[in-house]
Design a protein around this motif. Sequence first.
Motif, mmCIF file in Angstrom:
data_model
loop_
_atom_site.group_PDB
_atom_site.id
_atom_site.type_symbol
_atom_site.label_atom_id
_atom_site.label_comp_id
_atom_site.label_asym_id
_atom_site.label_seq_id
_atom_site.Cartn_x
_atom_site.Cartn_y
_atom_site.Cartn_z
ATOM 1 N N LYS A 35 30.716 50.506 -57.390
ATOM 2 C CA LYS A 35 30.755 51.764 -56.625
ATOM 3 C C LYS A 35 32.166 52.136 -56.350
ATOM 4 N N LEU A 36 33.246 51.273 -55.815
ATOM 5 C CA LEU A 36 34.439 51.626 -55.646
ATOM 6 C C LEU A 36 35.039 52.346 -56.896
ATOM 7 N N ARG A 37 34.920 51.608 -58.082
ATOM 8 C CA ARG A 37 35.597 52.229 -59.236
ATOM 9 C C ARG A 37 35.094 53.538 -59.610
ATOM 10 N N ASP A 38 33.713 53.733 -59.321
ATOM 11 C CA ASP A 38 33.196 55.048 -59.900
ATOM 12 C C ASP A 38 33.854 56.234 -58.598
ATOM 13 N N ASN A 39 34.015 55.952 -57.432
ATOM 14 C CA ASN A 39 34.290 56.717 -56.552
ATOM 15 C C ASN A 39 36.046 57.087 -56.766
ATOM 16 N N LEU A 40 36.620 55.903 -57.274
ATOM 17 C CA LEU A 40 38.061 56.276 -57.769
ATOM 18 C C LEU A 40 38.407 57.311 -58.992
ATOM 19 N N ASN A 41 37.299 56.903 -59.979
ATOM 20 C CA ASN A 41 37.231 57.692 -60.939
ATOM 21 C C ASN A 41 37.030 59.181 -60.804
ATOM 22 N N LEU A 42 36.260 59.339 -59.612
ATOM 23 C CA LEU A 42 35.796 61.117 -59.198
ATOM 24 C C LEU A 42 37.177 61.624 -58.541
ATOM 25 N N ASN A 43 37.820 60.855 -58.040
ATOM 26 C CA ASN A 43 38.973 61.320 -56.881
ATOM 27 C C ASN A 43 40.223 61.248 -57.645
ATOM 28 N N PHE A 44 40.611 60.480 -58.383
ATOM 29 C CA PHE A 44 42.047 60.330 -58.828
ATOM 30 C C PHE A 44 42.105 60.569 -60.406
ATOM 31 N N GLN A 45 42.837 61.400 -60.805
ATOM 32 C CA GLN A 45 42.956 61.404 -62.400
ATOM 33 C C GLN A 45 44.565 61.911 -62.624
ATOM 34 N N ASN A 46 44.893 61.549 -63.775
ATOM 35 C CA ASN A 46 46.393 61.977 -64.108
ATOM 36 C C ASN A 46 46.163 62.137 -65.736
ATOM 37 N N GLU A 47 46.254 63.486 -66.076
ATOM 38 C CA GLU A 47 46.033 63.771 -67.467
ATOM 39 C C GLU A 47 47.378 63.226 -68.480
#
Length: 386
Positions: free
Chosen positions: A221-233
């Motif tokens: 769940k934590l991993r999914d939340n991080l994936n939704l809220n933090f990105q760097n192209e």
Amino acid sequence: MKKLNKNLPNFTQAISQLIAQPSISSSQASWDQSNEGVINLLSAWFETLGFAITIQAVPNVKGKFNMLAKLGTGSGGLLLAGHSDTVPFDENRWLSDPLKITDIDNKLFGLGSCDMKGFFAFILQVCQQLDFASIKRPLYVLATADEETTMAGARFFANSEIIKPDVAIIGEPTNLVPVVMHKGHMSHKISIKGQAGHSSKPASGVNAIEIMYQVISELFKLRDNLNLNFQNEAFDVQTPTINLGAIRGGDNANRICGHCELDIDMRSLPGMKDEELVSWLSKALQPIAEKYPGRLSISELDPSSPSFQQTPESELVLTAEKLSGHHCCAVNYATEAPFIQQLGCQTIVMGPGSIDQAHQPNEYLAHSEITKTEVLLTKLVHHYCF
């Protein structure tokens, strides 16, 4: 062109001698080795060229040393840096002796050939051809200890603050592409203390594996939340990552598991603070800790390595792009760059060979890397030191 020093090895001889000096760093004591042999070789070679040599014993790790070689006086200048250690190896998966250079198919096979003892052999060849009488700013060569585990050498060197170059280049294998950004790395152990008992009476004990199952669910769940809220192209893996790396628990099918451990690593994006990730991890597992008082604990496996970012518009990056012919990029793995950057210098990661060959059986450096690496390093040294 200046004649090569007859008392010093050529490139192939230098890389062969460096690889023949085993210098594995590992969290397993049975694998871990001193890097003193590599440091002694490098010190002797660069002292022969006229460099002033400083050797540091790295605190709190036995038999580990940094070497700093300096040529020239004054402030600023160029630092060429790298680590002297290698990862362990599985000899049965190598087609040749990992501690000997094997030259086949226009490739130099050997442990550390690209990651990254080869970089020091390149520096040695370049330095033999320079006219040091006209040097204007200092040239530094740094070899560190334990990059593959704790990065203790680079941490200690950064804190010692004995130099402040204008720019630094860390010669990790990047195919000579300037790297200006990478993720951070931290690793933790999650331990569950259960209560052993006979498997015929599950209620008489507390099964640590069952609690760890709940832990893993929260980590997803934590991993999914991080994936939704933090990105760097800039990265090919554009989000922070959580990896479940190793799990250990129980001893027999007919016993309630009394203890279970899970080793994880987390890799942060630039701009994310280590303490934030640790806080989110703790909060994610807090409900389980409250449900099972005194049974869940989190501990750090190795000291964390922060993320790294160098301004793409900095003079060093623009110069490296121009001279290498490659545009700068970001990578997912961690290096010593954030520690070297603490010296107050512009810093990039750029070196010969591919990261795809690093940490692999039959690691190699292609012949095609040799000339272009020597040419690029020569241009960089002239640009910053002459």
